[in-house]
Write a protein that holds these residues in place. Structure first.
Motif, PDB file in Angstrom:
ATOM      1  N   GLU A   1       3.469  12.237  45.927  1.00 49.73           N
ATOM      2  CA  GLU A   1       2.730  11.158  45.271  1.00 49.73           C
ATOM      3  C   GLU A   1       3.669  10.001  44.921  1.00 49.73           C
ATOM      4  O   GLU A   1       3.362   8.835  45.192  1.00 49.73           O
ATOM      5  CB  GLU A   1       2.043  11.661  43.999  1.00 49.73           C
ATOM      6  N   THR A   2       4.804  10.319  44.312  1.00 49.86           N
ATOM      7  CA  THR A   2       5.754   9.288  43.901  1.00 49.86           C
ATOM      8  C   THR A   2       6.224   8.476  45.101  1.00 49.86           C
ATOM      9  O   THR A   2       6.213   7.232  45.072  1.00 49.86           O
ATOM     10  CB  THR A   2       6.965   9.926  43.191  1.00 49.86           C
ATOM     11  N   LEU A   3       6.635   9.150  46.157  1.00 47.63           N
ATOM     12  CA  LEU A   3       7.138   8.437  47.333  1.00 47.63           C
ATOM     13  C   LEU A   3       6.017   7.666  48.037  1.00 47.63           C
ATOM     14  O   LEU A   3       6.260   6.588  48.589  1.00 47.63           O
ATOM     15  CB  LEU A   3       7.829   9.408  48.290  1.00 47.63           C
ATOM     16  N   THR A   4       4.804   8.178  47.986  1.00 47.70           N
ATOM     17  CA  THR A   4       3.667   7.480  48.589  1.00 47.70           C
ATOM     18  C   THR A   4       3.354   6.208  47.821  1.00 47.70           C
ATOM     19  O   THR A   4       3.092   5.156  48.415  1.00 47.70           O
ATOM     20  CB  THR A   4       2.445   8.420  48.666  1.00 47.70           C
ATOM     21  N   ARG A   5       3.403   6.278  46.508  1.00 53.63           N
ATOM     22  CA  ARG A   5       3.187   5.070  45.704  1.00 53.63           C
ATOM     23  C   ARG A   5       4.290   4.032  45.972  1.00 53.63           C
ATOM     24  O   ARG A   5       4.021   2.838  46.053  1.00 53.63           O
ATOM     25  CB  ARG A   5       3.127   5.408  44.218  1.00 53.63           C
ATOM     26  N   GLU A   6       5.526   4.497  46.125  1.00 54.92           N
ATOM     27  CA  GLU A   6       6.625   3.579  46.444  1.00 54.92           C
ATOM     28  C   GLU A   6       6.411   2.925  47.805  1.00 54.92           C
ATOM     29  O   GLU A   6       6.659   1.728  47.966  1.00 54.92           O
ATOM     30  CB  GLU A   6       7.964   4.325  46.413  1.00 54.92           C
ATOM     31  N   ARG A   7       5.959   3.703  48.784  1.00 52.69           N
ATOM     32  CA  ARG A   7       5.710   3.136  50.124  1.00 52.69           C
ATOM     33  C   ARG A   7       4.578   2.118  50.066  1.00 52.69           C
ATOM     34  O   ARG A   7       4.656   1.062  50.707  1.00 52.69           O
ATOM     35  CB  ARG A   7       5.389   4.257  51.121  1.00 52.69           C
ATOM     36  N   ALA A   8       3.538   2.415  49.314  1.00 55.36           N
ATOM     37  CA  ALA A   8       2.437   1.457  49.173  1.00 55.36           C
ATOM     38  C   ALA A   8       2.942   0.157  48.554  1.00 55.36           C
ATOM     39  O   ALA A   8       2.559  -0.939  48.981  1.00 55.36           O
ATOM     40  CB  ALA A   8       1.308   2.057  48.331  1.00 55.36           C
ATOM     41  N   ALA A   9       3.821   0.261  47.575  1.00 57.76           N
ATOM     42  CA  ALA A   9       4.384  -0.932  46.940  1.00 57.76           C
ATOM     43  C   ALA A   9       5.219  -1.731  47.935  1.00 57.76           C
ATOM     44  O   ALA A   9       5.165  -2.967  47.952  1.00 57.76           O
ATOM     45  CB  ALA A   9       5.219  -0.545  45.722  1.00 57.76           C
ATOM     46  N   THR A  10       5.979  -1.046  48.772  1.00 60.83           N
ATOM     47  CA  THR A  10       6.780  -1.730  49.793  1.00 60.83           C
ATOM     48  C   THR A  10       5.871  -2.479  50.758  1.00 60.83           C
ATOM     49  O   THR A  10       6.092  -3.661  51.045  1.00 60.83           O
ATOM     50  CB  THR A  10       7.659  -0.721  50.560  1.00 60.83           C
ATOM     51  N   LEU A  11       4.848  -1.802  51.260  1.00 59.00           N
ATOM     52  CA  LEU A  11       3.919  -2.454  52.192  1.00 59.00           C
ATOM     53  C   LEU A  11       3.185  -3.603  51.515  1.00 59.00           C
ATOM     54  O   LEU A  11       2.959  -4.655  52.126  1.00 59.00           O
ATOM     55  CB  LEU A  11       2.927  -1.443  52.764  1.00 59.00           C
ATOM     56  N   GLN A  12       2.813  -3.420  50.257  1.00 61.92           N
ATOM     57  CA  GLN A  12       2.136  -4.481  49.509  1.00 61.92           C
ATOM     58  C   GLN A  12       3.047  -5.701  49.401  1.00 61.92           C
ATOM     59  O   GLN A  12       2.599  -6.837  49.491  1.00 61.92           O
ATOM     60  CB  GLN A  12       1.728  -3.985  48.125  1.00 61.92           C
ATOM     61  N   GLY A  13       4.331  -5.467  49.211  1.00 61.17           N
ATOM     62  CA  GLY A  13       5.287  -6.562  49.147  1.00 61.17           C
ATOM     63  C   GLY A  13       5.331  -7.360  50.436  1.00 61.17           C
ATOM     64  O   GLY A  13       5.497  -8.582  50.413  1.00 61.17           O
ATOM     65  N   TYR A  14       5.179  -6.680  51.565  1.00 61.60           N
ATOM     66  CA  TYR A  14       5.153  -7.389  52.848  1.00 61.60           C
ATOM     67  C   TYR A  14       3.981  -8.357  52.928  1.00 61.60           C
ATOM     68  O   TYR A  14       4.057  -9.380  53.605  1.00 61.60           O
ATOM     69  CB  TYR A  14       5.075  -6.413  54.018  1.00 61.60           C
ATOM     70  N   LEU A  15       2.905  -8.013  52.247  1.00 63.33           N
ATOM     71  CA  LEU A  15       1.717  -8.878  52.277  1.00 63.33           C
ATOM     72  C   LEU A  15       1.950 -10.177  51.511  1.00 63.33           C
ATOM     73  O   LEU A  15       1.169 -11.112  51.637  1.00 63.33           O
ATOM     74  CB  LEU A  15       0.508  -8.131  51.705  1.00 63.33           C
TER      75      LEU A  15
END
Length: 136
Positions: A108-122
């Motif tokens: 869960e923690t790493l998935t939330r971090e990945r979502a934040a990274t992808l969101q940053g790309y947006l």
């Protein structure tokens, strides 16, 4: 301000405002089974958020077959890393009833971090050369 921090700011703001994505408090539950199930629900919510962000990122790459291919390769590698990292992190409780919860919380923690990274790309702006997505 570092690039990573600048990319993370918009993502953190979105995640902070996203009420349904907030993790359920599993610490008040009575049994390990209930805590394991709660961790599973939290992971599912994080995974749903990641998938929503993924769809937005892939939409921005529509028409860029090479970019989509690179994103998909990165995502496959990231999933393998996430699962291997969580297996490593939870090896101290392997075989115990708490193992599923520890492993799932890590995912869960790493998935939330990945979502934040992808969101940053947006949040890429015109002229942000190292940003992998075209500006909106």
């Amino acid at each position: 301000m570092t690039r990573a921090f600048a990319l993370a700011l918009p993502a953190l703001a979105v995640l902070a405002l996203a009420g349904p994505v907030a993790a359920e408090d599993c610490t008040t539950l009575a049994t390990q089974l209930e805590m394991n199930q709660c961790a599973g629900r939290n992971f599912d919510a994080a995974d749903t958020a990641l998938n929503q962000t993924w769809r937005a990122v892939t939409a921005r790459l529509a028409g860029d077959a090479a970019g989509l291919g690179k994103l998909k390769a990165a995502e496959r590698a990231w999933v393998a890393f996430r699962d291997a990292e969580c297996t490593f992190q939870s090896m101290g409780v392997e075989g115990g009833s708490i193992y599923p919860m520890i492993w799932t919380e890590c995912r869960e923690t790493l998935t939330r971090e990945r979502a934040a990274t992808l969101q940053g790309y947006l949040a890429c702006e015109e002229g942000d050369l190292p940003c992998p997505l075209p500006p909106q």
